[in-house]
Design an enzyme around this catalytic site. Structure first.
Site, short mmCIF file in Angstrom:
data_model
loop_
_atom_site.label_atom_id
_atom_site.label_comp_id
_atom_site.label_asym_id
_atom_site.label_seq_id
_atom_site.Cartn_x
_atom_site.Cartn_y
_atom_site.Cartn_z
N TYR A 45 -5.58 8.73 2.48
CA TYR A 45 -4.85 7.49 2.80
C TYR A 45 -5.99 6.59 3.50
CZ TYR A 45 -2.71 4.01 5.95
OH TYR A 45 -2.28 2.88 6.67
N LYS A 96 -7.95 3.31 2.14
CA LYS A 96 -7.72 1.86 2.88
C LYS A 96 -9.06 1.46 3.05
CE LYS A 96 -4.69 -0.34 4.35
NZ LYS A 96 -3.79 -1.50 3.67
N THR A 103 -5.87 -0.80 8.62
CA THR A 103 -5.43 0.31 9.62
C THR A 103 -6.66 0.70 10.34
OG1 THR A 103 -4.77 2.49 10.01
CG2 THR A 103 -5.66 2.08 7.96
N ASP A 104 -6.32 1.24 11.74
CA ASP A 104 -7.58 1.73 12.69
C ASP A 104 -8.01 3.12 12.00
OD1 ASP A 104 -5.44 3.42 13.44
OD2 ASP A 104 -5.69 3.01 15.51
N GLU A 105 -7.19 3.54 11.09
CA GLU A 105 -7.56 5.12 10.63
C GLU A 105 -8.90 4.97 9.83
OE1 GLU A 105 -4.15 7.37 9.17
OE2 GLU A 105 -2.88 6.09 10.55
N ALA A 158 0.84 -1.22 0.12
CA ALA A 158 0.02 0.07 -0.07
C ALA A 158 0.89 1.11 0.08
CB ALA A 158 -0.71 -0.02 1.15
P1 NAD Z 1 5.51 0.62 3.89
O1 NAD Z 1 5.02 1.89 3.26
O2 NAD Z 1 6.59 0.62 4.75
O3 NAD Z 1 5.55 -0.44 2.90
C1 NAD Z 1 4.51 -0.59 1.83
C2 NAD Z 1 5.29 -1.66 0.81
O4 NAD Z 1 4.60 -1.57 -0.27
C3 NAD Z 1 6.71 -1.10 0.09
O5 NAD Z 1 7.68 -2.32 0.18
C4 NAD Z 1 6.18 -0.61 -0.94
O6 NAD Z 1 7.30 -0.91 -2.11
C5 NAD Z 1 5.19 -1.55 -1.61
N1 NAD Z 1 4.16 -0.97 -2.42
C6 NAD Z 1 3.47 0.01 -2.55
N2 NAD Z 1 2.78 0.21 -3.60
C7 NAD Z 1 3.00 -1.07 -4.41
C8 NAD Z 1 2.41 -1.53 -5.50
N3 NAD Z 1 1.60 -0.78 -6.43
N4 NAD Z 1 2.74 -2.73 -5.85
C9 NAD Z 1 3.62 -3.59 -4.90
N5 NAD Z 1 4.03 -2.98 -3.80
C10 NAD Z 1 3.71 -1.88 -3.66
O7 NAD Z 1 4.10 0.47 4.64
P2 NAD Z 1 3.71 -0.43 6.16
O8 NAD Z 1 3.85 0.68 7.28
O9 NAD Z 1 4.83 -1.38 6.52
O10 NAD Z 1 2.29 -0.99 5.96
C11 NAD Z 1 1.97 -2.05 5.29
C12 NAD Z 1 0.68 -2.15 5.42
O11 NAD Z 1 -0.06 -2.12 6.79
C13 NAD Z 1 -0.19 -1.20 4.63
O12 NAD Z 1 -1.23 -1.65 3.99
C14 NAD Z 1 -0.81 -0.26 5.83
O13 NAD Z 1 -1.81 0.60 5.50
C15 NAD Z 1 -0.97 -1.24 6.91
N6 NAD Z 1 -1.05 -0.49 8.29
C16 NAD Z 1 0.16 -0.02 8.76
C17 NAD Z 1 0.38 0.56 10.02
C18 NAD Z 1 1.64 1.45 10.30
O14 NAD Z 1 1.54 2.01 11.50
N7 NAD Z 1 2.58 1.47 9.48
C19 NAD Z 1 -0.58 0.42 10.75
C20 NAD Z 1 -1.73 -0.33 10.44
C21 NAD Z 1 -1.80 -0.82 9.03
P1 TYD Z 2 2.59 9.36 11.41
O1 TYD Z 2 3.85 8.42 11.96
O2 TYD Z 2 2.76 10.10 10.02
O3 TYD Z 2 1.42 8.29 11.46
P2 TYD Z 2 -0.22 8.44 11.17
O4 TYD Z 2 -0.08 9.97 10.84
O5 TYD Z 2 -0.49 7.27 10.32
O6 TYD Z 2 -1.01 8.36 12.46
O7 TYD Z 2 2.30 10.63 12.37
C1 TYD Z 2 2.06 10.17 13.86
C2 TYD Z 2 1.76 11.16 14.66
O8 TYD Z 2 2.72 12.23 14.65
C3 TYD Z 2 0.39 12.06 13.87
O9 TYD Z 2 -0.47 12.65 14.78
C4 TYD Z 2 1.30 13.11 13.11
C5 TYD Z 2 2.54 13.44 13.87
N1 TYD Z 2 3.72 13.79 13.39
C6 TYD Z 2 4.19 15.07 13.64
O10 TYD Z 2 3.86 15.71 14.62
N2 TYD Z 2 5.26 15.36 13.04
C7 TYD Z 2 5.86 14.68 11.85
O11 TYD Z 2 6.93 15.11 11.46
C8 TYD Z 2 5.25 13.49 11.58
C9 TYD Z 2 5.70 12.65 10.49
C10 TYD Z 2 4.01 13.09 12.18
#
Ligand code: NAD
Ligand code: TYD
Length: 377
Positions: free
Chosen positions: A183, A187, A135-137, A85
């Site tokens: 975003y 999702k 995601t919870d978002e 994603a």
């Molecule tokens: P990330 O951005 O670190 O990794 C995303 C990966 O997807 C990358 O390796 C990227 O190359 C690949 N990708 C993007 N577009 C693509 C495409 N068109 N085809 C194939 N591959 C593609 O993301 P993450 O933080 O590891 O999140 C992974 C998943 O978990 C996502 O679906 C996100 O919505 C979900 N998620 C993330 C969090 C968080 O806190 N990071 C929390 C809850 C859910």
């Molecule tokens: P982030 O890590 O981007 O996750 P998400 O927006 O998916 O929750 O941000 C976490 C929180 O931190 C969010 O409330 C936005 C804030 N934030 C800042 O204050 N400064 C920053 O530079 C970034 C990247 C996030």
């Protein structure tokens, strides 16, 4: 039992931890890491397992329906764990189209290819799984009706010391979707498509919605790795708005253990919320990061507090996320393993010990993007 599993987005943050766990824990499985390698994908995240016989990397865009359909047939895929994603809210505000393309159309493309392939088999959907990571978002934002914090109704190992809740309400599996950012809107749409493929065609799908993850290998545009790196380099820490927004943090390996459990034992068509009851105001979390980095680097306490820089707030910035994961804990017996302060210390040490990984990412193209992003803030 032998299984042929595709993990999409396996070169990203959470995906690389999922790939590592599955490759190491299930030598009998054939694990394919399918990733387009966007700016967020990095094969250096998987150096330790890249030579394992049950692992293979395939560079592919999830929107490429033909290529994925062919891969399903060639590899006789029976399980899909879908993480690929576009994942960063700030980028979605600047470029929503890319988020709709990958998160919505990409997910739909995988679903349709899986449907065509699995329906062509004599046993059809039996023994198959399409597991979508979300995601919870998607639930929107909770109100902060207790800005000073109240005694929370629940606790887990992950809950920080002196853990508080900043409102009465939580996200439950039954909470109505109400996404605000491009975003989370994308999702949410992908979650609906996954459920529609179960409800319409009988595809064995599962969706999970997790809170904010932290830990090693996270791309340093997200709050925690960005700030650890900036503290180390004595760069400003751009706090959006007043820093009062609340996020609920879970160590990535605890999320990944839940994914393993749910992939194998979760009920088809169910939704599970994943989170450790660990709410933090951004500014409080930032102070913990500063304290931890300063301690490890041998700086006097408070040394890096002067880096805190309040900047213009994110557009549509969601006030509070807080997830209720009681269902997962009760039905499948999952619980987090790592207490938050320990998790933060472990994470800080990892980024400081892996400076080469960080420097590689933060040089070149990303540096230019980052400067552009923060111009005028
Ligand atoms: P990330 O951005 O670190 O990794 C995303 C990966 O997807 C990358 O390796 C990227 O190359 C690949 N990708 C993007 N577009 C693509 C495409 N068109 N085809 C194939 N591959 C593609 O993301 P993450 O933080 O590891 O999140 C992974 C998943 O978990 C996502 O679906 C996100 O919505 C979900 N998620 C993330 C969090 C968080 O806190 N990071 C929390 C809850 C859910
Ligand atoms: P982030 O890590 O981007 O996750 P998400 O927006 O998916 O929750 O941000 C976490 C929180 O931190 C969010 O409330 C936005 C804030 N934030 C800042 O204050 N400064 C920053 O530079 C970034 C990247 C996030």
């Amino acid at each position: 039992m032998k299984r042929n599993i595709v993990i999409t987005g396996g070169a990203g943050f959470i995906g690389s931890h999922v790939v590592r766990l599955f490759v190491n824990k299930y030598p009998e499985y054939n694990i394919i890491n399918l990733d387009k390698l966007t700016y967020a994908g990095n094969l250096a995240n998987l150096k330790d397992i890249e030579d394992k016989p049950n692992y293979r990397f395939v560079k592919m865009d999830i929107c490429d329906f033909e290529a994925f359909y062919q891969l399903m047939q060639d590899e006789k895929i029976d399980g899909i764990i879908h993480l690929a994603a576009e994942s960063h809210v700030d980028r979605s505000i600047k470029d929503p189209f890319t988020f709709a393309r990958t998160n919505v159309m990409g997910t739909l493309s995988l679903l349709q290819a899986a449907k065509l392939y699995w329906e062509s088999l004599p046993e059809k959907y039996e023994g198959k799984r399409f597991y979508h990571i979300s995601t919870d978002e998607v639930y929107g934002a909770l109100t902060m009706n207790h800005p000073e914090g109240i005694e929370p109704p629940f606790k887990t190992v992950a809950s920080s010391e002196g853990h508080k809740a900043y409102g009465d309400d939580f996200f439950y599996e039954t909470t109505k979707y109400n996404p605000h950012s491009p975003y989370s809107a994308a999702k949410a749409s992908s979650d609906h498509f996954v459920r529609a493929y179960h409800d319409t065609y009988g595809m064995p799908t599962i969706v999970t919605n997790c809170s904010n993850n932290y830990g090693p290998y996270q791309f340093p545009e997200k709050l925690i790795p960005l700030f650890i790196n900036n503290i180390r380099n004595r760069k400003p820490l751009p706090v959006y708005g007043k820093g009062e927004n609340v996020r609920d943090w879970l160590y990535v390996e605890d999320h990944v253990r839940a994914i393993d459990l749910i992939f194998h034992e979760g009920k088809i068509a169910e939704t599970y919320n994943i989170g450790g009851f660990n709410e933090w105001k951004n500014i409080d979390l930032i102070k913990v990061m500063i304290k931890t980095v300063d301690k490890i680097l041998g700086n006097p306490e408070g040394h890096s507090l002067d880096l805190i820089t309040y900047v213009t707030d994110r557009l549509g910035h969601d006030a509070r996320y807080a997830i209720d994961s009681t269902k997962l804990q009760k039905e499948l017996g999952w619980e987090p393993s790592l207490q938050f302060e320990e998790g933060i210390e472990k994470t800080v040490r990892w980024y400081l010990d892996n400076q080469e990984w960080m420097d590689h990412i933060t040089s070149g193209e990303y540096e230019k993007y980052y400067e552009e992003m923060y111009k005028g803030r």
